[in-house]
Design a protein around this motif. Structure first.
Motif, short mmCIF file in Angstrom:
data_model
loop_
_atom_site.label_atom_id
_atom_site.label_comp_id
_atom_site.label_asym_id
_atom_site.label_seq_id
_atom_site.Cartn_x
_atom_site.Cartn_y
_atom_site.Cartn_z
N THR A 64 0.70 -1.07 0.10
CA THR A 64 0.08 -0.07 0.14
C THR A 64 0.84 1.05 0.09
O THR A 64 2.11 1.08 0.02
CB THR A 64 -0.76 0.07 1.23
N ALA A 65 0.29 2.35 -0.10
CA ALA A 65 1.12 3.67 0.00
C ALA A 65 1.89 3.74 1.34
O ALA A 65 2.90 4.37 1.31
CB ALA A 65 -0.03 4.83 -0.23
N GLU A 66 1.03 3.32 2.31
CA GLU A 66 1.67 3.52 3.72
C GLU A 66 3.11 2.48 3.86
O GLU A 66 4.08 3.06 4.35
CB GLU A 66 0.58 2.95 4.90
N ASP A 67 2.81 1.36 3.30
CA ASP A 67 3.76 0.55 3.26
C ASP A 67 5.14 1.09 2.43
O ASP A 67 6.22 0.83 2.83
CB ASP A 67 3.43 -0.98 2.38
N ARG A 68 4.89 1.74 1.27
CA ARG A 68 6.12 2.10 0.40
C ARG A 68 6.75 3.48 1.25
O ARG A 68 7.74 3.50 1.17
CB ARG A 68 5.45 2.74 -0.92
N ARG A 69 5.96 4.13 1.84
CA ARG A 69 6.38 5.08 2.81
C ARG A 69 7.35 4.70 3.85
O ARG A 69 8.13 5.48 4.37
CB ARG A 69 5.39 6.19 3.33
N GLY A 70 7.17 3.54 4.28
CA GLY A 70 7.86 2.88 5.46
C GLY A 70 8.93 2.23 4.97
O GLY A 70 10.00 1.95 5.75
#
Length: 99
Positions: A64-70
């Motif tokens: 997800t977008a949150e995973d990519r930011r992490g």
């Protein structure tokens, strides 16, 4: 992120418990500057590894977008600061999957 970076420094610069010591300030500065090269190499190779994984459509769809930011290229669980390293100058890293 700073704690993560310091943990990587302790792993890479493991002599004397990762403490920059020396007889004088110049010695400590040279040690610190010498530490930048393996740090930069670690982040570069890890970035290439992450790009290779993310090039796989199955992984691209799972994150997800949150995973990519992490995501961070600063990981060192694959680093072996002890033991022997066999360097084969006739063999290159397989970076064919990296765009």
């Amino acid at each position: 992120m700073v704690e993560n970076w310091n943990g990587a420094n302790d792993t890479i610069f493991y002599g004397k418990q990762g403490v920059l010591t020396g007889a004088d300030r110049e010695h400590a500065e040279v040690s610190m500057l010498a530490l930048h090269l393996p740090q930069s190499c670690l982040v570069y190779v890890n970035t290439l590894l992450l790009q290779a994984v993310l090039a796989d459509p199955a992984w691209a769809e799972r994150l997800t977008a949150e995973d990519r930011r992490g995501l961070s290229p600063l990981f060192w669980s694959h680093i072996n600061p002890y033991g022997r390293f066999h360097l084969d100058m006739d063999k290159r890293l397989d970076l064919s999957g990296v765009a």
